[in-house]
Structures are given as C-alpha cells and as structure tokens.
Design a protein around this motif. Sequence first.
Motif, PDB file in Angstrom:
ATOM      1  N   PHE A 139       0.840  -1.196   0.000  1.00  0.00           N
ATOM      2  CA  PHE A 139       0.000   0.000   0.000  1.00  0.00           C
ATOM      3  C   PHE A 139       0.874   1.245   0.000  1.00  0.00           C
ATOM      4  O   PHE A 139       1.827   1.339   0.761  1.00  0.00           O
ATOM      5  CB  PHE A 139      -0.915   0.004   1.225  1.00  0.00           C
ATOM      6  CG  PHE A 139      -1.859  -1.161   1.240  1.00  0.00           C
ATOM      7  CD1 PHE A 139      -3.062  -1.095   0.580  1.00  0.00           C
ATOM      8  CD2 PHE A 139      -1.514  -2.326   1.902  1.00  0.00           C
ATOM      9  CE1 PHE A 139      -3.928  -2.180   0.580  1.00  0.00           C
ATOM     10  CE2 PHE A 139      -2.364  -3.414   1.911  1.00  0.00           C
ATOM     11  CZ  PHE A 139      -3.578  -3.343   1.248  1.00  0.00           C
ATOM     12  N   ARG A 151      -3.713   5.374   4.631  1.00  0.00           N
ATOM     13  CA  ARG A 151      -5.169   5.484   4.496  1.00  0.00           C
ATOM     14  C   ARG A 151      -5.734   4.302   3.705  1.00  0.00           C
ATOM     15  O   ARG A 151      -6.755   3.731   4.073  1.00  0.00           O
ATOM     16  CB  ARG A 151      -5.515   6.810   3.818  1.00  0.00           C
ATOM     17  CG  ARG A 151      -6.985   7.086   3.662  1.00  0.00           C
ATOM     18  CD  ARG A 151      -7.209   8.453   3.038  1.00  0.00           C
ATOM     19  NE  ARG A 151      -6.398   8.661   1.839  1.00  0.00           N
ATOM     20  CZ  ARG A 151      -6.838   8.491   0.597  1.00  0.00           C
ATOM     21  NH1 ARG A 151      -8.074   8.150   0.376  1.00  0.00           N
ATOM     22  NH2 ARG A 151      -6.039   8.704  -0.429  1.00  0.00           N
ATOM     23  N   GLU A 152      -5.035   3.914   2.642  1.00  0.00           N
ATOM     24  CA  GLU A 152      -5.471   2.766   1.843  1.00  0.00           C
ATOM     25  C   GLU A 152      -5.398   1.481   2.651  1.00  0.00           C
ATOM     26  O   GLU A 152      -6.288   0.641   2.586  1.00  0.00           O
ATOM     27  CB  GLU A 152      -4.600   2.630   0.593  1.00  0.00           C
ATOM     28  CG  GLU A 152      -4.783   3.727  -0.414  1.00  0.00           C
ATOM     29  CD  GLU A 152      -3.783   3.620  -1.551  1.00  0.00           C
ATOM     30  OE1 GLU A 152      -2.878   2.749  -1.497  1.00  0.00           O
ATOM     31  OE2 GLU A 152      -3.897   4.399  -2.503  1.00  0.00           O
ATOM     32  N   ARG A 153      -4.334   1.354   3.407  1.00  0.00           N
ATOM     33  CA  ARG A 153      -4.153   0.156   4.243  1.00  0.00           C
ATOM     34  C   ARG A 153      -5.248   0.076   5.298  1.00  0.00           C
ATOM     35  O   ARG A 153      -5.795  -0.988   5.546  1.00  0.00           O
ATOM     36  CB  ARG A 153      -2.781   0.197   4.906  1.00  0.00           C
ATOM     37  CG  ARG A 153      -2.597  -0.887   5.937  1.00  0.00           C
ATOM     38  CD  ARG A 153      -1.456  -1.788   5.591  1.00  0.00           C
ATOM     39  NE  ARG A 153      -1.184  -2.694   6.676  1.00  0.00           N
ATOM     40  CZ  ARG A 153      -1.574  -3.961   6.669  1.00  0.00           C
ATOM     41  NH1 ARG A 153      -2.230  -4.447   5.654  1.00  0.00           N
ATOM     42  NH2 ARG A 153      -1.298  -4.743   7.687  1.00  0.00           N
ATOM     43  N   LYS A 213      -8.247   1.311   5.150  1.00  0.00           N
ATOM     44  CA  LYS A 213      -9.501   0.985   4.468  1.00  0.00           C
ATOM     45  C   LYS A 213      -9.563  -0.511   4.162  1.00  0.00           C
ATOM     46  O   LYS A 213     -10.599  -1.157   4.355  1.00  0.00           O
ATOM     47  CB  LYS A 213      -9.615   1.811   3.187  1.00  0.00           C
ATOM     48  CG  LYS A 213     -10.906   1.632   2.456  1.00  0.00           C
ATOM     49  CD  LYS A 213     -10.956   2.545   1.243  1.00  0.00           C
ATOM     50  CE  LYS A 213     -12.224   2.310   0.441  1.00  0.00           C
ATOM     51  NZ  LYS A 213     -12.282   3.145  -0.751  1.00  0.00           N
ATOM     52  N   TYR A 214      -8.458  -1.064   3.700  1.00  0.00           N
ATOM     53  CA  TYR A 214      -8.374  -2.496   3.395  1.00  0.00           C
ATOM     54  C   TYR A 214      -8.581  -3.328   4.661  1.00  0.00           C
ATOM     55  O   TYR A 214      -9.355  -4.290   4.664  1.00  0.00           O
ATOM     56  CB  TYR A 214      -7.013  -2.785   2.756  1.00  0.00           C
ATOM     57  CG  TYR A 214      -6.800  -4.220   2.375  1.00  0.00           C
ATOM     58  CD1 TYR A 214      -7.442  -4.756   1.261  1.00  0.00           C
ATOM     59  CD2 TYR A 214      -5.956  -5.041   3.107  1.00  0.00           C
ATOM     60  CE1 TYR A 214      -7.244  -6.071   0.892  1.00  0.00           C
ATOM     61  CE2 TYR A 214      -5.754  -6.357   2.751  1.00  0.00           C
ATOM     62  CZ  TYR A 214      -6.400  -6.868   1.640  1.00  0.00           C
ATOM     63  OH  TYR A 214      -6.201  -8.175   1.280  1.00  0.00           O
TER      64      TYR A 214
END
Length: 95
Positions: A30, A34-36, A38-39
Amino acid sequence: FDVYTHARPPSSHQALECLVCMASVRRSLFSEDRERKKYLAHLLQCSADIARNQIGLREQENHHVFCRLLARIKANNQLAELVSTDGFREWMDLS
C-alpha cells in the motif's frame, strides 16, 4: 468475500483460502496508510459478517480455514493498528 458467501463446498473452502492469502498482504504493498486502513477495515467487516451470520461455518473445512483467516489478520497487523480500525470492537466480540 462475495464469492465465498455465494459458493458451496468445496468452492467455498477455496474462496476462503484465497481470503487467507489476501489477509497476508504486506503493508508495503500500500502506498498510503489510508489505503491500508480501508483495506483492513474491509477485512474486519467482512469476516465479522461471516461470523455473525455463520455463513458456511457448519462445514468443518470452512470453519478451520475461517479460524486461519482470523489468526492471519491478527498476526499480520499490530494491535494498535487493529484497535484503531473501524469495526474492531464488533470483530473482537464475534471472533
């Protein structure tokens, strides 16, 4: 998760095995935290849904792989990161 919830054994077992692999994704994949987050929140939410609704868990093999999924989520993430993720409390209550 959709594939698992709509599949029947042995396909459901194989779909769950794929989810275990996806839970093993390294954080370096990632580009942003923030992406991590969300995942991770999605992993927690979907695994909580499986536990809450007992989707496929009457099958012994699915139950075993689901336990491996929970263990993988726990092992691949730091406790502080898990605790700060949306849905963590419910996930803990169900798992």
